[in-house]
Design a protein around this motif. Structure first.
Motif, PDB file in Angstrom:
ATOM      1  N   ALA A  80       0.846  -1.193   0.000  1.00 18.24           N
ATOM      2  CA  ALA A  80       0.000   0.000   0.000  1.00 18.24           C
ATOM      3  C   ALA A  80       0.882   1.244   0.000  1.00 18.24           C
ATOM      4  O   ALA A  80       2.017   1.216   0.452  1.00 18.24           O
ATOM      5  CB  ALA A  80      -0.911   0.011   1.213  1.00 18.24           C
ATOM      6  N   ALA A  81       0.317   2.314  -0.537  1.00 23.95           N
ATOM      7  CA  ALA A  81       0.935   3.634  -0.475  1.00 23.95           C
ATOM      8  C   ALA A  81      -0.133   4.603  -0.009  1.00 23.95           C
ATOM      9  O   ALA A  81      -1.300   4.487  -0.402  1.00 23.95           O
ATOM     10  CB  ALA A  81       1.472   4.049  -1.838  1.00 23.95           C
ATOM     11  N   GLY A  82       0.263   5.513   0.845  1.00 19.55           N
ATOM     12  CA  GLY A  82      -0.727   6.444   1.363  1.00 19.55           C
ATOM     13  C   GLY A  82      -0.087   7.680   1.945  1.00 19.55           C
ATOM     14  O   GLY A  82       1.120   7.889   1.844  1.00 19.55           O
ATOM     15  N   ALA A  83      -0.918   8.466   2.588  1.00 20.77           N
ATOM     16  CA  ALA A  83      -0.456   9.713   3.196  1.00 20.77           C
ATOM     17  C   ALA A  83      -1.367  10.060   4.360  1.00 20.77           C
ATOM     18  O   ALA A  83      -2.489   9.563   4.470  1.00 20.77           O
ATOM     19  CB  ALA A  83      -0.470  10.838   2.172  1.00 20.77           C
ATOM     20  N   LEU A  84      -0.857  10.884   5.213  1.00 17.03           N
ATOM     21  CA  LEU A  84      -1.652  11.526   6.254  1.00 17.03           C
ATOM     22  C   LEU A  84      -1.411  13.012   6.059  1.00 17.03           C
ATOM     23  O   LEU A  84      -0.316  13.521   6.340  1.00 17.03           O
ATOM     24  CB  LEU A  84      -1.214  11.079   7.645  1.00 17.03           C
ATOM     25  CG  LEU A  84      -1.967  11.722   8.801  1.00 17.03           C
ATOM     26  CD1 LEU A  84      -3.429  11.288   8.794  1.00 17.03           C
ATOM     27  CD2 LEU A  84      -1.321  11.370  10.117  1.00 17.03           C
ATOM     28  N   VAL A  85      -2.381  13.703   5.495  1.00 18.92           N
ATOM     29  CA  VAL A  85      -2.267  15.115   5.158  1.00 18.92           C
ATOM     30  C   VAL A  85      -3.036  15.901   6.213  1.00 18.92           C
ATOM     31  O   VAL A  85      -4.241  15.707   6.369  1.00 18.92           O
ATOM     32  CB  VAL A  85      -2.836  15.389   3.752  1.00 18.92           C
ATOM     33  CG1 VAL A  85      -2.713  16.859   3.392  1.00 18.92           C
ATOM     34  CG2 VAL A  85      -2.154  14.508   2.717  1.00 18.92           C
ATOM     35  N   SER A  86      -2.333  16.764   6.959  1.00 16.01           N
ATOM     36  CA  SER A  86      -2.938  17.453   8.094  1.00 16.01           C
ATOM     37  C   SER A  86      -2.711  18.953   8.033  1.00 16.01           C
ATOM     38  O   SER A  86      -1.771  19.429   7.423  1.00 16.01           O
ATOM     39  CB  SER A  86      -2.317  16.951   9.401  1.00 16.01           C
ATOM     40  OG  SER A  86      -2.366  15.558   9.482  1.00 16.01           O
ATOM     41  N   THR A  87      -3.584  19.650   8.740  1.00  9.56           N
ATOM     42  CA  THR A  87      -3.417  21.078   8.960  1.00  9.56           C
ATOM     43  C   THR A  87      -4.121  21.424  10.259  1.00  9.56           C
ATOM     44  O   THR A  87      -4.868  20.606  10.810  1.00  9.56           O
ATOM     45  CB  THR A  87      -3.962  21.919   7.787  1.00  9.56           C
ATOM     46  OG1 THR A  87      -3.516  23.265   7.937  1.00  9.56           O
ATOM     47  CG2 THR A  87      -5.466  21.864   7.699  1.00  9.56           C
ATOM     48  N   ILE A  88      -3.898  22.623  10.741  1.00  6.64           N
ATOM     49  CA  ILE A  88      -4.591  23.101  11.935  1.00  6.64           C
ATOM     50  C   ILE A  88      -5.387  24.327  11.533  1.00  6.64           C
ATOM     51  O   ILE A  88      -4.820  25.383  11.232  1.00  6.64           O
ATOM     52  CB  ILE A  88      -3.613  23.409  13.082  1.00  6.64           C
ATOM     53  CG1 ILE A  88      -2.854  22.137  13.466  1.00  6.64           C
ATOM     54  CG2 ILE A  88      -4.372  23.982  14.284  1.00  6.64           C
ATOM     55  CD1 ILE A  88      -1.835  22.307  14.555  1.00  6.64           C
ATOM     56  N   VAL A  89      -6.700  24.180  11.499  1.00  4.36           N
ATOM     57  CA  VAL A  89      -7.588  25.271  11.131  1.00  4.36           C
ATOM     58  C   VAL A  89      -7.583  26.296  12.259  1.00  4.36           C
ATOM     59  O   VAL A  89      -7.725  25.937  13.430  1.00  4.36           O
ATOM     60  CB  VAL A  89      -9.021  24.755  10.878  1.00  4.36           C
ATOM     61  CG1 VAL A  89      -9.971  25.894  10.576  1.00  4.36           C
ATOM     62  CG2 VAL A  89      -9.027  23.741   9.745  1.00  4.36           C
TER      63      VAL A  89
END
Length: 185
Positions: A80-89
């Motif tokens: 598998a290939a993936g990501a965890l894309v985050s930000t702080i609103v």
């Protein structure tokens, strides 16, 4: 045995299995971490997560974890290939997260997983990869043993995170419990 409702992840991190088309699960950790994941196709899973801190401050962390899974040998070898894309609103500072690859050997009920990922913050990427080794062993209809372990380089020191515990399984719910220990260089 009925299928585990959380067979695509360990305590926190994923394995190389994906949710099947139309499957979904909700994950809650320590009351504050909330994530909903859905199998868009048999090979593509996507989720959305939120840590609603509105009661404590104005900033709210949100994340999206897409994952593409490929069975190399059915119920034996998956990648598998993936990501965890985050930000702080509510705060400036850009996005942060990790992109990763996973190799899972074994079935959804008994497997070992090897992971490699690179974290980022804004436009800056980590100089060293994060490594993970995890395993799940379903011992019976309603229980699975889990270990999830990480080695990462913070840029200042190497840190390991070791964990061991279990998952109590119901047809539509799973409850995890673990002991975790950080190990510093």
């Amino acid at each position: 045995w009925f299928a585990s409702p959380h067979d695509t992840r360990y305590f926190v991190g994923p394995n190389a299995y994906g949710l099947r088309r139309g499957e979904a699960y909700y994950q809650n950790g320590w009351i504050l971490f909330n994530q909903l994941s859905v199998g868009v196709t048999d090979r593509f899973t996507v989720g959305v997560g939120i840590m609603p801190l509105v009661l404590f401050q104005s900033a709210t962390p949100i994340w999206i974890p897409p994952k593409f899974s490929v069975p190399i040998q059915k119920d034996k070898v998956n990648i598998a290939a993936g990501a965890l894309v985050s930000t702080i609103v509510g705060e400036e500072g850009g996005s942060f997260g990790v992109v990763y690859g996973q190799l899972t050997l074994g079935s959804r009920d008994k497997n070992i997983n090897f992971g490699l990922g690179y974290g980022y913050f804004g436009d800056n990427w980590a100089e060293s990869p994060t490594l993970s080794v995890s395993a799940l062993y379903r011992t019976g209809k309603k229980f699975a043993f889990i270990t999830e372990n990480y080695l990462l380089d913070t840029g200042y020191e190497k840190v390991g995170l070791l964990s061991v515990g279990g998952r109590f399984l119901g047809r539509h719910i799973a409850i995890d419990g673990a002991l975790a220990m950080p190990v510093f260089e």
